[in-house]
Design an enzyme around this catalytic site. Structure first.
Site, PDB file in Angstrom:
ATOM      1  N   CYS A   2       0.824  -1.199   0.000  1.00 23.00           N
ATOM      2  CA  CYS A   2       0.000   0.000   0.000  1.00 23.00           C
ATOM      3  C   CYS A   2       0.860   1.251   0.000  1.00 23.00           C
ATOM      4  O   CYS A   2       2.090   1.189   0.092  1.00 23.00           O
ATOM      5  CB  CYS A   2      -0.911   0.011   1.233  1.00 23.00           C
ATOM      6  SG  CYS A   2      -1.953  -1.460   1.379  1.00 23.00           S
ATOM      7  N   LEU A  51      -3.502  -1.935  -1.987  1.00 23.04           N
ATOM      8  CA  LEU A  51      -3.356  -3.103  -2.847  1.00 23.04           C
ATOM      9  C   LEU A  51      -3.817  -4.283  -2.008  1.00 23.04           C
ATOM     10  O   LEU A  51      -3.159  -4.663  -1.038  1.00 23.04           O
ATOM     11  CB  LEU A  51      -1.905  -3.281  -3.290  1.00 23.04           C
ATOM     12  CG  LEU A  51      -1.587  -4.538  -4.116  1.00 23.04           C
ATOM     13  CD1 LEU A  51      -2.355  -4.517  -5.430  1.00 23.04           C
ATOM     14  CD2 LEU A  51      -0.086  -4.647  -4.380  1.00 23.04           C
ATOM     15  N   ILE A  53      -4.322  -7.634  -0.423  1.00 21.51           N
ATOM     16  CA  ILE A  53      -3.575  -8.889  -0.339  1.00 21.51           C
ATOM     17  C   ILE A  53      -4.241  -9.847   0.647  1.00 21.51           C
ATOM     18  O   ILE A  53      -4.496 -11.001   0.349  1.00 21.51           O
ATOM     19  CB  ILE A  53      -2.112  -8.642   0.105  1.00 21.51           C
ATOM     20  CG1 ILE A  53      -1.413  -7.670  -0.866  1.00 21.51           C
ATOM     21  CG2 ILE A  53      -1.349  -9.947   0.217  1.00 21.51           C
ATOM     22  CD1 ILE A  53      -1.193  -8.206  -2.252  1.00 21.51           C
ATOM     23  N   GLY A  76       2.524  -2.796   4.320  1.00 23.76           N
ATOM     24  CA  GLY A  76       3.354  -3.962   4.597  1.00 23.76           C
ATOM     25  C   GLY A  76       2.553  -5.184   4.957  1.00 23.76           C
ATOM     26  O   GLY A  76       1.370  -5.313   4.617  1.00 23.76           O
ATOM     27  N   GLU A  77       3.214  -6.100   5.653  1.00 20.15           N
ATOM     28  CA  GLU A  77       2.591  -7.339   6.098  1.00 20.15           C
ATOM     29  C   GLU A  77       3.120  -7.688   7.487  1.00 20.15           C
ATOM     30  O   GLU A  77       4.328  -7.616   7.730  1.00 20.15           O
ATOM     31  CB  GLU A  77       2.907  -8.509   5.155  1.00 20.15           C
ATOM     32  CG  GLU A  77       2.506  -8.305   3.701  1.00 20.15           C
ATOM     33  CD  GLU A  77       1.011  -8.386   3.459  1.00 20.15           C
ATOM     34  OE1 GLU A  77       0.276  -8.763   4.396  1.00 20.15           O
ATOM     35  OE2 GLU A  77       0.581  -8.064   2.335  1.00 20.15           O
ATOM     36  N   SER A 363      11.420 -12.724  -3.298  1.00 22.37           N
ATOM     37  CA  SER A 363      12.739 -12.479  -3.882  1.00 22.37           C
ATOM     38  C   SER A 363      13.827 -13.023  -2.961  1.00 22.37           C
ATOM     39  O   SER A 363      13.563 -13.358  -1.808  1.00 22.37           O
ATOM     40  CB  SER A 363      12.964 -10.981  -4.125  1.00 22.37           C
ATOM     41  OG  SER A 363      13.424 -10.342  -2.951  1.00 22.37           O
TER      42      SER A 363
END
Length: 644
Positions: A2, A51, A53, A76-77, A363
């Site tokens: 976000c 966004l 998720i 974030g998460e 990643s």
């Protein structure tokens, strides 16, 4: 993932301009194209671009506690949110959503500013507690998610995920910071906590800030640091086994999502390790993405294909074209301040490729800093052994003279480039490492900068960034020390910044399991002999991965994710480079000696010297000036440029 933005009146409870807040928020729409909401009350305004998720149907922000007295905007998460939600529910807190954002408001109510100690994940957030009249800002331990802020002259504090939102505020003064310019031309980015602007800052990784109404002064407070606490003795086999267990566990928690998920696969050790763990944890084939180059010296796609074939991934490859130069100006706008890592170009393209198929990608970033994968670590230890033989008082004049008279040989293998080694040996440990990582050495910057700009610098040198961090390093070991310096500078200022902007430009969330703080803490306590042994970096990591990856993936020479700048600047980019660096925008800035720029161009394009990295650094600075400072997209005008 976000984008967040906020305005806070440190002096009282003035009304917040919702239209201005909305404009600032909309400049980050690429970070969250799904939804956008605002909240204002006297003295406080929050904006959020979402966004989706987790809890896709719920979890809208700004998000409140039960009685509406605590509100948060979050980017974030929080991977352990379910565990925390159970604990907080048992303590009497009532949850209305199933998203990780709500954990933050209740954790604040329960634990106050110590709430960040309980979060496992990547995060940047702003929280307002109306009852206590406190604005609380927090950033994750490694700096995976960005947070910028500025205290304006009128007492308004503004913060956002990206600098462009701050630039939109009419009260923000666009003064360039001379020290930040010096740092950029040394490192290729502006290290935390500075930005290129004198009146804007980054909240450093592992830091929080707390503002109270009526108190304009607030200082960042560090709540976490890499510990480097040695483990009890363990065998090589025990270290390998525990590393795999911890890596698998970290990858597992990073798979948490309600949207399509995949991974970047470069063909290097780190991304291949992440994909191997994912393949063993997921029921369906992993979606993997790679970028290839026409130049075989920069092309790792064949190794990525080997890993993809081994694990049966749905693998997608695209080639970066030799004429993919329209990205130069686009990148300047995305990064908001000058950023000279040329791998931002393929990173942008691989994010673009990934977003066609997934919304979340894992990643392998962080492995080199954690596990001593960079070749420069090996050279630094060699130089440290040489420094130990002679005191600095003897080394400085001896190797200073040798470095001055020895010819520069850019074309030669590194072990024959004695000039750079002599110059490094004539310095102390921190100066030597700085010399090795600098894009432009001290001597080149001295020649490049104009006399008036040197006066503005007042003797400041970018080595002070490393000196500051070295003074806080919790360990004396020379390898751990430079790993620590890279975690505080290169990892967050270059690698994580590059990935955040490139991914968010495509509304793609990128997760980095090798930077899970619990894994980082454990790895930091391993003996350095397990990280770098002889010429082999990531020694224990590679040994542990032998059952999972081919030897030619594990033990080939490191290539990196670079682009062939040297040949581009002598070929397809030659005219573009000449026009940009001779453009009046650089000369009018007053920072540079135009004759030195012309000399660098001539030497490089004739093949006498390789100035590709310094020239790219200049090109990106010119693009920053033209597209961000003078460009219409940020609403700035040429006379807005000031130097403090």
């Amino acid at each position: 993932m976000c984008g967040i933005v906020g305005v806070f009146d440190t002096r009282g409870k003035r009304e917040i301009d919702r239209q201005l807040l909305s404009r600032m928020n909309q400049l980050q729409v690429h970070r969250g194209p799904d939804e956008g909401e605002l909240y204002t009350e006297p003295g406080v305004g929050f904006g959020h671009r979402r966004l989706s998720i987790m809890d896709v149907s719920g979890g809208q922000q700004p998000l409140f506690n039960e009685d509406g007295t605590v509100v948060v905007v979050f980017n974030g998460e929080i991977y352990n949110f379910e565990e925390l939600a159970k604990e907080l529910s048992a303590a009497g807190h009532v949850f209305r959503t199933h998203c990780d954002t709500e954990v933050i408001v209740h954790a604040w109510e329960e634990w106050g500013e110590q709430c960040v100690d309980r979060f496992r994940g990547m995060f940047a957030f702003g929280l307002w507690d109306r009852n206590r009249e406190i604005l609380f800002l927090g950033r994750d331990r490694l700096g995976i998610k960005p947070l910028y802020y500025s205290l304006l002259k009128d007492g308004m504090l503004i913060f956002a995920s990206e600098l462009k939102a701050l630039l939109a505020h009419p009260g923000f003064i666009r003064e360039l910071d001379p020290q930040a310019v010096e740092e950029y031309f040394a490192y290729g980015y502006v290290p935390e906590p500075k930005t290129i602007f004198k009146h804007a800052y980054k909240l450093s990784p592992g830091h929080i800030m707390k503002f109270r109404t009526g108190q304009s002064m607030a200082r960042p407070h560090q709540y976490w640091d890499v510990p480097f606490i040695p483990h009890q003795a363990m065998s090589m086999q025990e270290a390998e086994e525990e590393l795999i267990v911890r890596l698998r566990e970290s990858v597992k928690i990073h798979l948490m999502t309600e949207v399509p998920l995949g991974a970047f696969l470069s063909g290097g050790v780190d991304s291949s390790a992440v994909v191997a763990m994912m393949a063993n944890l997921m029921a369906e084939p992993v979606n993997t993405c790679s970028i290839s180059f026409g130049d075989p010296a920069f092309n790792e796609s064949q190794y990525a294909q080997k890993v993809a074939d081994r694990y049966g991934t749905h693998h997608h490859v695209e080639q970066v074209d030799q004429d993919d130069f329209d990205l130069i100006d686009r990148l300047a706008f995305l990064y908001d301040e000058p950023f000279a890592d040329s791998s931002a170009m393929p990173t942008y393209r691989v994010c673009e490729l990934a977003r066609k198929r997934v919304t979340v990608a894992l990643s392998g970033d962080g492995g080199d800093e954690n596990l001593a994968g960079y070749r420069r670590y090996r050279w630094h230890l060699y130089e440290e052994r040489m420094r130990a033989i002679l005191p600095l008082g003897l080394r400085r004049p001896l190797f200073g003279v040798l470095g001055g008279i020895y010819p520069k040989a850019d074309w030669a293998p590194k072990f024959l480039r004695a000039k750079s080694t002599f110059e490094a040996l004539g310095r102390d440990s921190v100066e030597g490492y700085f010399h090795g990582v600098s894009i432009m050495k001290d001597s080149m910057r001295r020649r490049l900068f104009s006399a008036s700009f040197h006066r503005d610098l007042q003797g400041y040198n970018a080595v002070e960034v490393l000196r500051l961090h070295a003074g806080k390093c919790p360990v004396e070991d020379p390898l751990s020390r430079v790993q620590y310096l890279d975690m505080k500078t290169y990892l967050v200022g270059d690698i994580l910044t590059k990935v955040d902007r490139a991914s968010m430009a495509h509304a793609l969330e990128v997760r980095v399991p090798l930077l899970d703080h619990e894994l980082v803490e454990w790895i930091s306590g391993l003996p350095t002999s397990l990280k770098l042994r002889g010429h082999e970096g990531k020694f224990v990591f590679k040994k542990a991965l032998e059952p999972y990856l081919p030897n030619d993936v594990l033990y080939r020479d490191k290539m990196g994710f670079a682009v062939p700048l040297a040949s581009w600047f002598r070929g397809p980019l030659r005219q573009r480079l000449n026009e940009a660096l001779m453009d009046p925008v650089l000369a009018d800035s007053g920072f540079f000696n135009r004759n030195v720029i012309k000399e660098m161009l001539d030497q490089h394009q004739s093949g006498r010297r390789d100035h590709s990295a310094p020239l790219w650094t200049l090109l990106m600075f010119q693009s920053f000036l033209r597209n961000v400072l003078y460009g219409e997209r940020t609403g700035s005008a040429k006379n807005d440029l000031k130097v403090a």
